[in-house]
Design a protein around this motif. Structure first.
Motif, PDB file in Angstrom:
ATOM      1  N   MET A  87       0.850  -1.176   0.000  1.00 46.82           N
ATOM      2  CA  MET A  87       0.000   0.000   0.000  1.00 46.82           C
ATOM      3  C   MET A  87       0.895   1.238   0.000  1.00 46.82           C
ATOM      4  O   MET A  87       1.818   1.350   0.798  1.00 46.82           O
ATOM      5  CB  MET A  87      -0.919  -0.012   1.210  1.00 46.82           C
ATOM      6  N   ALA A  88       0.608   2.174  -0.864  1.00 48.80           N
ATOM      7  CA  ALA A  88       1.396   3.399  -0.967  1.00 48.80           C
ATOM      8  C   ALA A  88       1.058   4.341   0.184  1.00 48.80           C
ATOM      9  O   ALA A  88      -0.089   4.426   0.614  1.00 48.80           O
ATOM     10  CB  ALA A  88       1.115   4.090  -2.293  1.00 48.80           C
ATOM     11  N   ARG A  89       2.062   5.049   0.650  1.00 45.57           N
ATOM     12  CA  ARG A  89       1.876   6.033   1.723  1.00 45.57           C
ATOM     13  C   ARG A  89       1.242   7.279   1.137  1.00 45.57           C
ATOM     14  O   ARG A  89       1.713   7.823   0.149  1.00 45.57           O
ATOM     15  CB  ARG A  89       3.231   6.370   2.335  1.00 45.57           C
ATOM     16  N   VAL A  90       0.179   7.756   1.761  1.00 40.80           N
ATOM     17  CA  VAL A  90      -0.468   8.993   1.330  1.00 40.80           C
ATOM     18  C   VAL A  90       0.250  10.154   2.009  1.00 40.80           C
ATOM     19  O   VAL A  90       0.421  10.157   3.224  1.00 40.80           O
ATOM     20  CB  VAL A  90      -1.965   9.017   1.708  1.00 40.80           C
ATOM     21  N   VAL A  91       0.690  11.108   1.213  1.00 42.79           N
ATOM     22  CA  VAL A  91       1.316  12.305   1.770  1.00 42.79           C
ATOM     23  C   VAL A  91       0.219  13.308   2.076  1.00 42.79           C
ATOM     24  O   VAL A  91      -0.573  13.659   1.211  1.00 42.79           O
ATOM     25  CB  VAL A  91       2.339  12.901   0.775  1.00 42.79           C
ATOM     26  N   TRP A  92       0.170  13.741   3.316  1.00 41.23           N
ATOM     27  CA  TRP A  92      -0.818  14.727   3.738  1.00 41.23           C
ATOM     28  C   TRP A  92      -0.185  16.105   3.643  1.00 41.23           C
ATOM     29  O   TRP A  92       0.806  16.379   4.331  1.00 41.23           O
ATOM     30  CB  TRP A  92      -1.255  14.469   5.178  1.00 41.23           C
ATOM     31  N   HIS A  93      -0.732  16.981   2.827  1.00 38.68           N
ATOM     32  CA  HIS A  93      -0.302  18.381   2.760  1.00 38.68           C
ATOM     33  C   HIS A  93      -1.247  19.135   3.695  1.00 38.68           C
ATOM     34  O   HIS A  93      -2.405  19.376   3.363  1.00 38.68           O
ATOM     35  CB  HIS A  93      -0.389  18.909   1.329  1.00 38.68           C
ATOM     36  N   VAL A  94      -0.747  19.476   4.876  1.00 42.01           N
ATOM     37  CA  VAL A  94      -1.578  20.042   5.932  1.00 42.01           C
ATOM     38  C   VAL A  94      -1.319  21.541   6.040  1.00 42.01           C
ATOM     39  O   VAL A  94      -0.176  21.961   6.200  1.00 42.01           O
ATOM     40  CB  VAL A  94      -1.279  19.344   7.274  1.00 42.01           C
ATOM     41  N   PRO A  95      -2.379  22.370   5.950  1.00 42.58           N
ATOM     42  CA  PRO A  95      -2.200  23.825   6.051  1.00 42.58           C
ATOM     43  C   PRO A  95      -1.643  24.235   7.415  1.00 42.58           C
ATOM     44  O   PRO A  95      -2.057  23.721   8.450  1.00 42.58           O
ATOM     45  CB  PRO A  95      -3.609  24.385   5.864  1.00 42.58           C
ATOM     46  N   VAL A  96      -0.692  25.147   7.361  1.00 48.89           N
ATOM     47  CA  VAL A  96      -0.099  25.705   8.572  1.00 48.89           C
ATOM     48  C   VAL A  96       0.002  27.213   8.423  1.00 48.89           C
ATOM     49  O   VAL A  96      -0.048  27.746   7.322  1.00 48.89           O
ATOM     50  CB  VAL A  96       1.299  25.116   8.861  1.00 48.89           C
ATOM     51  N   THR A  97       0.153  27.888   9.544  1.00 51.18           N
ATOM     52  CA  THR A  97       0.430  29.312   9.562  1.00 51.18           C
ATOM     53  C   THR A  97       1.848  29.479  10.087  1.00 51.18           C
ATOM     54  O   THR A  97       2.189  28.921  11.135  1.00 51.18           O
ATOM     55  CB  THR A  97      -0.558  30.056  10.470  1.00 51.18           C
ATOM     56  N   VAL A  98       2.660  30.221   9.349  1.00 44.19           N
ATOM     57  CA  VAL A  98       4.042  30.449   9.749  1.00 44.19           C
ATOM     58  C   VAL A  98       4.196  31.917  10.146  1.00 44.19           C
ATOM     59  O   VAL A  98       3.902  32.809   9.363  1.00 44.19           O
ATOM     60  CB  VAL A  98       5.021  30.099   8.610  1.00 44.19           C
ATOM     61  N   GLU A 157       4.124  18.470   5.530  1.00 44.44           N
ATOM     62  CA  GLU A 157       3.802  17.134   5.032  1.00 44.44           C
ATOM     63  C   GLU A 157       4.053  16.053   6.085  1.00 44.44           C
ATOM     64  O   GLU A 157       4.912  15.195   5.913  1.00 44.44           O
ATOM     65  CB  GLU A 157       4.620  16.840   3.781  1.00 44.44           C
ATOM     66  N   PRO A 158       3.287  16.051   7.175  1.00 45.26           N
ATOM     67  CA  PRO A 158       3.470  14.986   8.162  1.00 45.26           C
ATOM     68  C   PRO A 158       2.781  13.703   7.681  1.00 45.26           C
ATOM     69  O   PRO A 158       1.855  13.750   6.878  1.00 45.26           O
ATOM     70  CB  PRO A 158       2.763  15.531   9.399  1.00 45.26           C
ATOM     71  N   GLY A 159       3.222  12.583   8.185  1.00 49.80           N
ATOM     72  CA  GLY A 159       2.501  11.341   7.934  1.00 49.80           C
ATOM     73  C   GLY A 159       1.246  11.317   8.793  1.00 49.80           C
ATOM     74  O   GLY A 159       1.101  12.104   9.746  1.00 49.80           O
TER      75      GLY A 159
END
Length: 99
Positions: A1-12, A52-54
């Motif tokens: 199974m391929a790992r899904v990369v989560w692009h998670v919004p952040v504020t810097v 991009e956390p898992g």
């Protein structure tokens, strides 16, 4: 199974990065992620930062905050904003002022 990369919004802000959480209409908070790097800008707005956390790392960050649901690739569900049709007529505006 391929790992899904989560692009998670952040504020810097400066050297601080803050995970963006979102709320449902009933007030419950949700962590939101996207499966492509372009999706956050398309749904939210351009120039939005993302990390991009898992999935396990994202759950580890949000569980202590009481967030128990992660949403992948949400869709905007708000009705579109109408141009001039959204403005009240003068009579309706007068009624609103008297309430």
């Amino acid at each position: 199974m391929a790992r899904v990369v989560w692009h998670v919004p952040v504020t810097v802000t400066g050297r601080t990065t803050v995970l963006r959480l979102f709320r449902l209409r009933d007030g419950r908070r949700r962590a939101v992620g996207f499966s492509s790097a372009e999706a956050p800008a398309a749904l939210l707005w351009p120039a939005r930062s993302a990390t991009e956390p898992g999935e396990p790392a994202l759950r580890g960050l949000t569980t202590p905050l009481g967030v128990d649901t992660l949403v992948l690739d949400p869709r905007l569900v708000a009705p579109p904003v109408a141009g001039t049709a959204a403005r009240p007529t003068p009579a309706a505006a007068a009624q609103l002022q008297h309430r």
